[in-house]
Write a protein that holds these residues in place. Structure first.
Motif, mmCIF file in Angstrom:
data_model
loop_
_atom_site.group_PDB
_atom_site.id
_atom_site.type_symbol
_atom_site.label_atom_id
_atom_site.label_comp_id
_atom_site.label_asym_id
_atom_site.label_seq_id
_atom_site.Cartn_x
_atom_site.Cartn_y
_atom_site.Cartn_z
ATOM 1 N N LEU A 41 -4.918 -6.292 -2.033
ATOM 2 C CA LEU A 41 -6.362 -6.098 -2.104
ATOM 3 C C LEU A 41 -7.053 -6.590 -0.844
ATOM 4 C CD1 LEU A 41 -7.110 -7.177 -5.788
ATOM 5 C CD2 LEU A 41 -6.800 -4.862 -4.879
ATOM 6 N N GLY A 42 -6.454 -7.568 -0.177
ATOM 7 C CA GLY A 42 -7.050 -8.086 1.050
ATOM 8 C C GLY A 42 -6.611 -9.496 1.349
ATOM 9 N N GLN A 43 -7.313 -10.097 2.305
ATOM 10 C CA GLN A 43 -7.010 -11.445 2.756
ATOM 11 C C GLN A 43 -8.335 -12.192 2.857
ATOM 12 O OE1 GLN A 43 -4.714 -11.149 6.308
ATOM 13 N NE2 GLN A 43 -3.789 -13.131 6.044
ATOM 14 N N GLU A 44 -8.353 -13.428 2.351
ATOM 15 C CA GLU A 44 -9.588 -14.200 2.341
ATOM 16 C C GLU A 44 -9.260 -15.687 2.375
ATOM 17 O OE1 GLU A 44 -12.393 -14.894 -1.333
ATOM 18 O OE2 GLU A 44 -12.754 -12.898 -0.485
ATOM 19 N N ASN A 45 -9.895 -16.427 3.264
ATOM 20 C CA ASN A 45 -9.725 -17.887 3.332
ATOM 21 C C ASN A 45 -8.259 -18.318 3.332
ATOM 22 O OD1 ASN A 45 -12.514 -18.184 3.316
ATOM 23 N ND2 ASN A 45 -12.557 -18.240 1.088
ATOM 24 N N PRO A 75 -1.493 -18.564 -1.121
ATOM 25 C CA PRO A 75 -1.818 -19.172 0.171
ATOM 26 C C PRO A 75 -0.839 -18.701 1.257
ATOM 27 C CG PRO A 75 -1.748 -20.828 -1.562
ATOM 28 C CD PRO A 75 -1.207 -19.554 -2.148
ATOM 29 N N VAL A 76 -1.355 -18.361 2.406
ATOM 30 C CA VAL A 76 -0.532 -17.869 3.511
ATOM 31 C C VAL A 76 0.522 -18.906 3.896
ATOM 32 C CG1 VAL A 76 -0.594 -17.186 5.948
ATOM 33 C CG2 VAL A 76 -2.307 -16.301 4.366
ATOM 34 N N ARG A 77 0.190 -20.179 3.826
ATOM 35 C CA ARG A 77 1.148 -21.237 4.214
ATOM 36 C C ARG A 77 2.386 -21.261 3.316
ATOM 37 N NH1 ARG A 77 -2.858 -23.799 1.509
ATOM 38 N NH2 ARG A 77 -2.211 -25.008 -0.296
ATOM 39 N N ASP A 78 2.289 -20.702 2.091
ATOM 40 C CA ASP A 78 3.408 -20.686 1.148
ATOM 41 C C ASP A 78 4.253 -19.417 1.246
ATOM 42 O OD1 ASP A 78 2.482 -23.104 0.202
ATOM 43 O OD2 ASP A 78 1.505 -22.242 -1.562
ATOM 44 N N ILE A 79 3.830 -18.457 2.068
ATOM 45 C CA ILE A 79 4.506 -17.158 2.132
ATOM 46 C C ILE A 79 5.531 -17.136 3.262
ATOM 47 C CG2 ILE A 79 4.186 -14.683 2.487
ATOM 48 C CD1 ILE A 79 1.358 -15.021 1.325
ATOM 49 N N GLU A 80 6.754 -16.773 2.917
ATOM 50 C CA GLU A 80 7.833 -16.632 3.901
ATOM 51 C C GLU A 80 7.727 -15.284 4.603
ATOM 52 O OE1 GLU A 80 11.029 -17.629 6.174
ATOM 53 O OE2 GLU A 80 10.111 -18.932 4.690
ATOM 54 N N GLU A 81 7.562 -14.206 3.820
ATOM 55 C CA GLU A 81 7.447 -12.876 4.411
ATOM 56 C C GLU A 81 6.810 -11.887 3.436
ATOM 57 O OE1 GLU A 81 11.251 -11.199 5.443
ATOM 58 O OE2 GLU A 81 12.060 -11.543 3.468
#
Length: 73
Positions: free
Chosen positions: A38-42, A58-64
């Protein structure tokens, strides 16, 4: 018609161009979630799951990020 898997880091600048596409989010702990972007926010990736619920990762928790790309062969 063939398919190829595309793997991107969560910080890839082309990610906003994938809005509306079905993809898989692989977390650093190995858990994988599927949904429509849906998108990216904060510093969070927002997905819609199979039950049409909004999920935030959270982006910090995503490997790929992994998605299918259709090829000509």
């Amino acid at each position: 018609m063939g398919k190829r898997l595309v793997r991107l880091p969560a910080t890839d600048p082309t990610l906003p161009g994938l809005t509306g596409k079905h993809l898989n989010v692989v977390l650093r702990n190995g858990v994988t979630y599927a949904g429509r972007l849906l998108g990216q926010e904060n510093q969070e990736l927002i997905l819609e799951d199979g039950l049409l619920r909004e999920r935030r990762y959270p982006v910090r928790d995503i490997e790929e990020i992994v998605y299918d790309k259709t090829t000509a062969f």
